[in-house]
Design a protein around this motif. Sequence first.
Motif, PDB file in Angstrom:
ATOM      1  N   ASP A  27       0.856  -1.185   0.000  1.00  0.00           N
ATOM      2  CA  ASP A  27       0.000   0.000   0.000  1.00  0.00           C
ATOM      3  C   ASP A  27       0.894   1.238   0.000  1.00  0.00           C
ATOM      4  O   ASP A  27       1.423   1.640   1.035  1.00  0.00           O
ATOM      5  CB  ASP A  27      -0.908  -0.012   1.226  1.00  0.00           C
ATOM      6  CG  ASP A  27      -1.915   1.134   1.220  1.00  0.00           C
ATOM      7  OD1 ASP A  27      -1.811   2.014   0.354  1.00  0.00           O
ATOM      8  OD2 ASP A  27      -2.797   1.158   2.105  1.00  0.00           O
ATOM      9  N   TRP A  28       1.079   1.873  -1.154  1.00  0.00           N
ATOM     10  CA  TRP A  28       1.980   3.021  -1.237  1.00  0.00           C
ATOM     11  C   TRP A  28       1.443   4.214  -0.449  1.00  0.00           C
ATOM     12  O   TRP A  28       2.211   4.974   0.144  1.00  0.00           O
ATOM     13  CB  TRP A  28       2.214   3.425  -2.694  1.00  0.00           C
ATOM     14  CG  TRP A  28       0.973   3.930  -3.394  1.00  0.00           C
ATOM     15  CD1 TRP A  28       0.089   3.204  -4.127  1.00  0.00           C
ATOM     16  CD2 TRP A  28       0.500   5.281  -3.406  1.00  0.00           C
ATOM     17  NE1 TRP A  28      -0.912   4.003  -4.595  1.00  0.00           N
ATOM     18  CE2 TRP A  28      -0.695   5.288  -4.175  1.00  0.00           C
ATOM     19  CE3 TRP A  28       0.957   6.479  -2.861  1.00  0.00           C
ATOM     20  CZ2 TRP A  28      -1.428   6.455  -4.393  1.00  0.00           C
ATOM     21  CZ3 TRP A  28       0.237   7.639  -3.070  1.00  0.00           C
ATOM     22  CH2 TRP A  28      -0.947   7.625  -3.834  1.00  0.00           C
ATOM     23  N   LEU A  29       0.112   4.363  -0.405  1.00  0.00           N
ATOM     24  CA  LEU A  29      -0.458   5.457   0.369  1.00  0.00           C
ATOM     25  C   LEU A  29      -0.262   5.224   1.864  1.00  0.00           C
ATOM     26  O   LEU A  29       0.048   6.158   2.614  1.00  0.00           O
ATOM     27  CB  LEU A  29      -1.954   5.593   0.048  1.00  0.00           C
ATOM     28  CG  LEU A  29      -2.685   6.758   0.740  1.00  0.00           C
ATOM     29  CD1 LEU A  29      -2.039   8.092   0.381  1.00  0.00           C
ATOM     30  CD2 LEU A  29      -4.168   6.750   0.373  1.00  0.00           C
ATOM     31  N   GLY A  30      -0.401   3.968   2.274  1.00  0.00           N
ATOM     32  CA  GLY A  30      -0.157   3.639   3.675  1.00  0.00           C
ATOM     33  C   GLY A  30       1.289   3.890   4.060  1.00  0.00           C
ATOM     34  O   GLY A  30       1.571   4.370   5.159  1.00  0.00           O
ATOM     35  N   LYS A  31       2.214   3.559   3.154  1.00  0.00           N
ATOM     36  CA  LYS A  31       3.630   3.816   3.421  1.00  0.00           C
ATOM     37  C   LYS A  31       3.902   5.303   3.536  1.00  0.00           C
ATOM     38  O   LYS A  31       4.657   5.754   4.408  1.00  0.00           O
ATOM     39  CB  LYS A  31       4.484   3.209   2.306  1.00  0.00           C
ATOM     40  CG  LYS A  31       5.977   3.333   2.549  1.00  0.00           C
ATOM     41  CD  LYS A  31       6.775   2.616   1.468  1.00  0.00           C
ATOM     42  CE  LYS A  31       8.271   2.681   1.759  1.00  0.00           C
ATOM     43  NZ  LYS A  31       9.063   1.974   0.718  1.00  0.00           N
ATOM     44  N   LEU A  32       3.281   6.088   2.664  1.00  0.00           N
ATOM     45  CA  LEU A  32       3.431   7.534   2.721  1.00  0.00           C
ATOM     46  C   LEU A  32       2.888   8.085   4.037  1.00  0.00           C
ATOM     47  O   LEU A  32       3.527   8.922   4.690  1.00  0.00           O
ATOM     48  CB  LEU A  32       2.714   8.184   1.544  1.00  0.00           C
ATOM     49  CG  LEU A  32       2.736   9.724   1.492  1.00  0.00           C
ATOM     50  CD1 LEU A  32       4.172  10.234   1.369  1.00  0.00           C
ATOM     51  CD2 LEU A  32       1.886  10.224   0.338  1.00  0.00           C
ATOM     52  N   PHE A  33       1.725   7.605   4.450  1.00  0.00           N
ATOM     53  CA  PHE A  33       1.149   8.039   5.721  1.00  0.00           C
ATOM     54  C   PHE A  33       2.026   7.611   6.905  1.00  0.00           C
ATOM     55  O   PHE A  33       2.120   8.325   7.906  1.00  0.00           O
ATOM     56  CB  PHE A  33      -0.264   7.485   5.887  1.00  0.00           C
ATOM     57  CG  PHE A  33      -1.321   8.316   5.218  1.00  0.00           C
ATOM     58  CD1 PHE A  33      -1.267   9.696   5.260  1.00  0.00           C
ATOM     59  CD2 PHE A  33      -2.375   7.710   4.550  1.00  0.00           C
ATOM     60  CE1 PHE A  33      -2.242  10.469   4.639  1.00  0.00           C
ATOM     61  CE2 PHE A  33      -3.355   8.478   3.933  1.00  0.00           C
ATOM     62  CZ  PHE A  33      -3.288   9.866   3.981  1.00  0.00           C
ATOM     63  N   ALA A  34       2.634   6.440   6.803  1.00  0.00           N
ATOM     64  CA  ALA A  34       3.521   5.969   7.873  1.00  0.00           C
ATOM     65  C   ALA A  34       4.718   6.903   8.030  1.00  0.00           C
ATOM     66  O   ALA A  34       5.140   7.219   9.149  1.00  0.00           O
ATOM     67  CB  ALA A  34       3.990   4.548   7.578  1.00  0.00           C
TER      68      ALA A  34
END
Length: 247
Positions: free
Chosen positions: A37-44
């Motif tokens: 999940d690239w968006l999840g990684k960005l949010f992390a």
Amino acid sequence: MAATDDEAFLVHSKLSNDDRLEWVPLSLTLVEYPQGDWLGKLFAIISLMPFGIISGFVALILFRRDMHTITFFLGTGLNEVLNLILKHTFCEARPIHRNALYTEYGMPSSHSQFMWFFSTYVLYFVFIRLHHINNNTLLENMWKTAISVTCILVSTLVTISRVYLQYHTWKQVLSGALVGFLFASLWFALTYLIFTPLFPLIASWRMSEFLLLRDTTLIPNVLWFEYTHSRQEARARGRKLVSMKSQ
């Protein structure tokens, strides 16, 4: 051979003891996101913003020794203490999937409270404390707006990230944002009305001189002041150096 057997027994004993140990994650810096999940990684990554801000605080205090920065950082610490007190008052658990990993409470969100405290204080500082005297130029208004938008955007993204990554509910992050906003308003009022008038006195103490603490509250725009004076000093020293070489 006996020595080898003893060493093997010690290794086996140590491994057995390690197996019985209960390992827990340091939730302060641990951030998980769904694999792929690239968006999840960005949010992390975005959710780690508070630690970057704390590092910036430490650097500013060490190299600038400004009392207003120290007071700001002190307010940030008190904001975290307040968050801890509120968490143990409400005793509200995190979302169900995080209970197995996190034993600490989730109400209100410490990340959300931290970011909105920081952003609210910065906005007050920019529009009330940091300004030119009778010189509200278009450029100044533009960079003030840029700072404001950046602070609000980053705080919003951190707040959303805590819900997206399922570390908090919407109620927990919005409560944190509200508490951060209210405490920042209170702390800025105390700093502006009560603490700031005491800065000149504190700066005159022998201990403050030893620690190189300084008070810059009477300077309308510290960044502009330091820029112009450092430029003038550099030019003066450059002319002096050229003069000495020509003799």
